[in-house]
Motif scaffolding. Structure first.
Motif, PDB file in Angstrom:
ATOM      1  N   VAL A 435       0.846  -1.198   0.000  1.00  0.00           N
ATOM      2  CA  VAL A 435       0.000   0.000   0.000  1.00  0.00           C
ATOM      3  C   VAL A 435       0.881   1.247   0.000  1.00  0.00           C
ATOM      4  CG1 VAL A 435      -1.687   1.337   1.322  1.00  0.00           C
ATOM      5  CG2 VAL A 435      -1.937  -1.150   1.142  1.00  0.00           C
ATOM      6  N   ARG A 436       1.911   1.235   0.816  1.00  0.00           N
ATOM      7  CA  ARG A 436       2.848   2.372   0.868  1.00  0.00           C
ATOM      8  C   ARG A 436       3.480   2.620  -0.493  1.00  0.00           C
ATOM      9  NH1 ARG A 436       8.061   2.595   5.024  1.00  0.00           N
ATOM     10  NH2 ARG A 436       8.978   4.561   4.253  1.00  0.00           N
ATOM     11  N   GLU A 437       3.906   1.540  -1.144  1.00  0.00           N
ATOM     12  CA  GLU A 437       4.500   1.677  -2.473  1.00  0.00           C
ATOM     13  C   GLU A 437       3.512   2.282  -3.467  1.00  0.00           C
ATOM     14  OE1 GLU A 437       7.876   0.256  -3.801  1.00  0.00           O
ATOM     15  OE2 GLU A 437       7.956   1.208  -1.829  1.00  0.00           O
ATOM     16  N   ALA A 438       2.237   1.901  -3.330  1.00  0.00           N
ATOM     17  CA  ALA A 438       1.232   2.363  -4.290  1.00  0.00           C
ATOM     18  C   ALA A 438       0.866   3.826  -4.112  1.00  0.00           C
ATOM     19  CB  ALA A 438      -0.027   1.493  -4.179  1.00  0.00           C
ATOM     20  N   VAL A 439       0.803   4.296  -2.838  1.00  0.00           N
ATOM     21  CA  VAL A 439       0.303   5.664  -2.604  1.00  0.00           C
ATOM     22  C   VAL A 439       1.407   6.655  -2.288  1.00  0.00           C
ATOM     23  CG1 VAL A 439      -1.905   4.746  -1.793  1.00  0.00           C
ATOM     24  CG2 VAL A 439      -0.145   5.343  -0.111  1.00  0.00           C
ATOM     25  N   GLY A 440       2.607   6.195  -1.972  1.00  0.00           N
ATOM     26  CA  GLY A 440       3.694   7.092  -1.604  1.00  0.00           C
ATOM     27  C   GLY A 440       3.779   7.269  -0.094  1.00  0.00           C
ATOM     28  N   ASP A 441       4.969   7.668   0.365  1.00  0.00           N
ATOM     29  CA  ASP A 441       5.217   7.737   1.802  1.00  0.00           C
ATOM     30  C   ASP A 441       4.285   8.694   2.535  1.00  0.00           C
ATOM     31  OD1 ASP A 441       7.195   5.886   1.453  1.00  0.00           O
ATOM     32  OD2 ASP A 441       8.839   7.173   2.139  1.00  0.00           O
ATOM     33  N   ASP A 442       4.181   9.929   2.055  1.00  0.00           N
ATOM     34  CA  ASP A 442       3.385  10.925   2.781  1.00  0.00           C
ATOM     35  C   ASP A 442       1.937  10.474   2.922  1.00  0.00           C
ATOM     36  OD1 ASP A 442       5.631  12.459   3.034  1.00  0.00           O
ATOM     37  OD2 ASP A 442       5.109  13.855   1.415  1.00  0.00           O
TER      38      ASP A 442
END
Length: 499
Positions: A435-442
């Protein structure tokens, strides 16, 4: 860097006690016992509440027809007595339908009397079910009612489907009560399913020289005639499986940390109870609780409870650590990674609690990912490096453990015996990393803070999480596609391909 499943230690043994006043629990058994009491029951349109909530893995846990709001438990424990535990449980609940009767979960122990709103009620036992029939016309939908159960006996230790021990665990100097998933029903009656949370007041009397440590805040401690009484209050909603009671000889340490929902100054009370044999080995790591809580607040949002701390018993007392609310229980001095894991559960598992035992990955995946984040922030492997090691089969020292990560999808454990297996922990954390990879860190860190805030002190399931993440991604990360994460990583069989 080792991932630490929540099952890792042993417990302690109990001491004398007095009467008891309020609780709720769940379990599994099959004996038929009889009833006593007075009053009729029923009324036009009244129906029995269900004897279980049809949980996918523990269908007989919990009870339908009412919502518990508060448990007042008054307990006395005396290991030398024929009936070492005596208790009075006063359970305040609201009827969610017109009830002719309702059930409480209680495994073992002898029921002495049951009353509803001060009037003697009829009751009967069948295995773990205590069925109560109020007098007169039953309970109208929406009515708040109070059930008082007086009971006594020798609490039982249960064996879970995965072979671990829970319930009432005797220790060298007292006892330790652990409740995941069904053990709380061995020491107090209640609605023992994670979907029904409540506040608790617990008053416990034990022989002088012993401590009785539980959840929440210690409101009173007094000694008279060779016995000491401890009164604990848990104001925030709590699932019964994270209720605990540790009776024994402990070194008590009190301090404060910043943040949280503490009273007055805004400082968070830290209450730690440690078996003397573990005191020296645990001093340094437990001294970092304020640091870990402050670090976690940066990622997960404000600490959700009014106190924190830990209970450390001997390694032989239990085979696992458990995220009991406010103060996790550890079998021996924990390492720092395990401390991080169990404290992360205060947000994910204790505050945001699963609706059913099928949703365990929402507890364990988040707590495992917290370990990865801590390691990355403190000189260890980054979350990406940990993910890569798991994916490439280099994380565990043996091939079988590395392969076990792919045994089943985290949202679909094949049985009750598998809900604490590696896919729920490690692959659950990998879902979050995807999920982090898909939406970005912030966006990701805003998402997990928002998830903890929206469901604070409540219940949620996997469908709630995926819907929340989808809606969040639409606004915070336009164009992000989470469908492959759900299809391949959360629900898919086998080892998913990397995008």
């Amino acid at each position: 860097m080792v991932s630490c499943p929540h099952r890792i230690a042993d417990v302690s043994r109990s001491a004398p006690v007095v009467p008891a006043a309020a609780l709720l629990t769940v379990a599994l058994a099959l004996t038929l016992t009889s009833c006593t009491g007075g009053g009729g029951g029923g009324g036009a349109g009244a129906a029995p509440g269900s004897a279980g909530l049809r949980d996918p893995y523990f269908p007989r846990l919990g009870n339908g027809g009412y919502d518990a709001g508060h448990y007042a438990l008054t307990l006395a424990y005396d290991p030398e007595a024929d009936a070492p535990l005596r208790g009075t449980a006063v359970i305040t609940a609201r009827a969610t339908r017109h009830l002719a009767s309702f059930n409480l979960d209680l495994k073992g122990l002898d029921v002495e009397s049951v009353a509803v709103d001060g009037v003697t009620a009829r009751w009967k036992r069948a295995g773990q079910e205590l069925t109560v029939t109020p007098a007169d016309a039953g309970l109208d939908e929406g009515k708040t009612f109070r059930t008082t159960v007086r009971y006594s006996g020798a609490p039982q230790t249960l064996t879970d489907p995965d072979g671990s021990r829970e319930g009432w665990l005797p220790t060298a100097d007292g006892a330790l009560a652990l409740g995941e998933p069904a053990g709380s029903m061995t020491w107090f009656p209640g609605n023992h399913h994670p979907s029904d949370k409540a506040a608790y007041d617990l008053t416990v009397t034990v022989p002088e020289g012993l401590h009785a440590v539980s959840n929440g805040e210690l409101r009173r401690e007094s000694t008279e005639d060779g016995r000491t009484t401890f009164s604990w209050r848990t104001a925030e909603p709590m699932a019964s499986y994270v209720a605990t009671l540790a009776i024994g000889t402990y070194e008590i340490r009190r301090s404060t940390a910043g943040g949280g929902e503490g009273e007055g100054s805004g400082r968070l009370p830290v209450y730690v109870a440690v078996d003397p044999s573990q005191a020296e080995d645990s001093r340094a790591v437990l001294g970092r609780i304020p640091e870990v809580v402050a670090w976690a607040e940066r990622y997960f949002g404000p600490y959700p409870f009014s106190s924190t701390g830990a209970i450390v018993d001997r390694p032989e007392d239990s085979a696992y650590a458990l995220e009991t609310q406010n103060r996790p229980v550890f079998p021996g001095a924990p390492d720092l990674s395990l401390l991080v894991h169990e404290l992360a559960h205060q947000w994910y598992g204790d505050s945001v609690t699963p609706k059913s035992w099928r949703d365990m990955w929402l507890n364990e995946g988040f707590a495992t990912y917290a370990e990865w984040l801590w390691e990355g922030d403190h000189g260890g492997d980054s979350a990406q490096e940990t993910f890569d090691a798991l994916y490439e089969g280099d994380y565990f020292p043996d091939a079988a453990s590395n392969e076990a990560v792919w045994d089943f999808p985290p949202a679909r454990p094949p049985s009750a015996a598998r809900i604490s297996d590696s896919p729920v922990y490690e692959r659950g954390a990998m879902v979050l990393h995807q999920v982090r990879e898909a939406v970005g860190d912030d966006a990701f860190f805003e998402l997990i803070r928002g998830w903890a805030a929206v469901h604070r002190h409540g219940n949620a399931d996997t469908a709630d999480f995926t819907a929340y993440a989808e809606k969040f991604a639409e606004e915070a990360a336009p164009g992000a596609d989470l469908t492959p994460v759900w299809d391949d990583w959360l629900y898919g069989d086998g080892k998913p391909p990397l995008a």
